[in-house]
Design an enzyme around this catalytic site. Structure first.
Site, PDB file in Angstrom:
ATOM      1  CG  ASP A  31      -3.088  -1.307  -3.867  1.00 24.14           C
ATOM      2  OD1 ASP A  31      -3.838  -0.483  -3.322  1.00 24.14           O
ATOM      3  OD2 ASP A  31      -1.883  -1.069  -4.111  1.00 24.14           O
ATOM      4  CB  ILE A  32      -0.019  -0.971  -8.333  1.00 25.69           C
ATOM      5  CG1 ILE A  32       1.003  -1.275  -9.404  1.00 25.69           C
ATOM      6  CG2 ILE A  32       0.410   0.206  -7.480  1.00 25.69           C
ATOM      7  CD1 ILE A  32       1.094  -0.193 -10.471  1.00 25.69           C
ATOM      8  CG  ASN A  88      -6.738   5.125   3.817  1.00 24.78           C
ATOM      9  OD1 ASN A  88      -7.040   4.660   4.911  1.00 24.78           O
ATOM     10  ND2 ASN A  88      -5.871   4.545   3.008  1.00 24.78           N
ATOM     11  CB  VAL A  97      -5.716   7.654  -5.509  1.00 21.53           C
ATOM     12  CG1 VAL A  97      -6.499   7.826  -6.811  1.00 21.53           C
ATOM     13  CG2 VAL A  97      -4.333   7.080  -5.799  1.00 21.53           C
ATOM     14  CG  HIS A 101      -9.371   4.049  -3.213  1.00 19.79           C
ATOM     15  ND1 HIS A 101      -9.185   5.396  -3.441  1.00 19.79           N
ATOM     16  CD2 HIS A 101      -8.367   3.658  -2.405  1.00 19.79           C
ATOM     17  CE1 HIS A 101      -8.107   5.801  -2.799  1.00 19.79           C
ATOM     18  NE2 HIS A 101      -7.601   4.763  -2.137  1.00 19.79           N
ATOM     19  CG  HIS A 103      -7.349   0.354   0.587  1.00 23.02           C
ATOM     20  ND1 HIS A 103      -6.141   0.229  -0.058  1.00 23.02           N
ATOM     21  CD2 HIS A 103      -7.556   1.689   0.724  1.00 23.02           C
ATOM     22  CE1 HIS A 103      -5.631   1.427  -0.294  1.00 23.02           C
ATOM     23  NE2 HIS A 103      -6.475   2.335   0.172  1.00 23.02           N
TER      24      HIS A 103
HETATM   25  P1  AMP Z   1      -4.895   5.530  -0.717  1.00 23.66           P
HETATM   26  O1  AMP Z   1      -3.492   5.782  -0.199  1.00 23.66           O
HETATM   27  O2  AMP Z   1      -5.856   5.064   0.317  1.00 23.66           O
HETATM   28  O3  AMP Z   1      -5.402   6.714  -1.508  1.00 23.66           O
HETATM   29  O4  AMP Z   1      -4.765   4.300  -1.704  1.00 23.66           O
HETATM   30  C1  AMP Z   1      -4.347   4.432  -3.030  1.00 23.66           C
HETATM   31  C2  AMP Z   1      -3.948   3.065  -3.479  1.00 23.66           C
HETATM   32  O5  AMP Z   1      -3.895   3.048  -4.895  1.00 23.66           O
HETATM   33  C3  AMP Z   1      -2.572   2.610  -2.969  1.00 23.66           C
HETATM   34  O6  AMP Z   1      -2.721   1.427  -2.194  1.00 23.66           O
HETATM   35  C4  AMP Z   1      -1.779   2.376  -4.261  1.00 23.66           C
HETATM   36  O7  AMP Z   1      -0.910   1.268  -4.174  1.00 23.66           O
HETATM   37  C5  AMP Z   1      -2.886   2.145  -5.270  1.00 23.66           C
HETATM   38  N1  AMP Z   1      -2.556   2.461  -6.647  1.00 23.66           N
HETATM   39  C6  AMP Z   1      -2.017   3.595  -7.139  1.00 23.66           C
HETATM   40  N2  AMP Z   1      -1.875   3.529  -8.466  1.00 23.66           N
HETATM   41  C7  AMP Z   1      -2.346   2.324  -8.841  1.00 23.66           C
HETATM   42  C8  AMP Z   1      -2.469   1.642 -10.101  1.00 23.66           C
HETATM   43  N3  AMP Z   1      -2.085   2.222 -11.224  1.00 23.66           N
HETATM   44  N4  AMP Z   1      -2.998   0.406 -10.098  1.00 23.66           N
HETATM   45  C9  AMP Z   1      -3.389  -0.177  -8.957  1.00 23.66           C
HETATM   46  N5  AMP Z   1      -3.311   0.400  -7.743  1.00 23.66           N
HETATM   47  C10 AMP Z   1      -2.780   1.632  -7.677  1.00 23.66           C
END
Ligand code: AMP
Length: 123
Positions: A31-32, A88, A97, A101, A103
């Site tokens: 995760d970024i 989520n 997103v 996914h 986490h």
């Molecule tokens: P959610 O809020 O559950 O949809 O989680 C989306 C996750 O994607 C968040 O924890 C972000 O930090 C992560 N995220 C968004 N863009 C990227 C990326 N380019 N590379 C890695 N993680 C990302």
């Protein structure tokens, strides 16, 4: 289903990500914006927008996410201590997103419960 997301670009290697696992159906990358010492996202390569879109036809792809999570937990040495997996869903779930996914959060004890501001009675 809505448009593709940034995760499709990661799957297609159009943007960089720290990929730690890949097979035919599943990808895992860091995760970024990590919220724990180990914070990895495990995603199906086929986009499923939200948990509400999981059905009998794609359930195996969701099952694979847990298979990969279990492998990574053993490989990275925190299977016994434990870890948190979270998926989520939509706005109240904190989804940003729209490509499901898992986490994976590990490396420290996690707090519980996540629901801090009780505004409504529970059923
Ligand atoms: P959610 O809020 O559950 O949809 O989680 C989306 C996750 O994607 C968040 O924890 C972000 O930090 C992560 N995220 C968004 N863009 C990227 C990326 N380019 N590379 C890695 N993680 C990302």
């Amino acid at each position: 289903m809505t448009d593709s997301t940034i995760f499709d670009k990661i799957i297609n290697k159009e943007i960089p990500a720290e990929i730690i696992y890949e097979d035919e159906h599943t990808l895992a990358f860091k995760d970024i914006n990590p919220q724990a010492p180990f914070h990895v996202l495990v995603i199906p390569k086929q986009r499923i927008a939200t948990i509400n879109d999981v059905n009998e036809d794609n359930a195996h792809l969701v099952g694979n996410l847990y298979v990969v999570a279990a492998k990574l937990a053993k490989q990275h040495g925190f299977a016994e201590d434990g870890y948190r997996v979270v998926m989520n869903c939509n706005e109240h779930g904190g989804q940003t997103v729209y490509h499901i996914h898992l986490h994976m959060l590990a490396g420290q004890a996690m707090g519980w419960p996540p629901y801090q501001n009780k505004k409504k009675e529970l059923f």
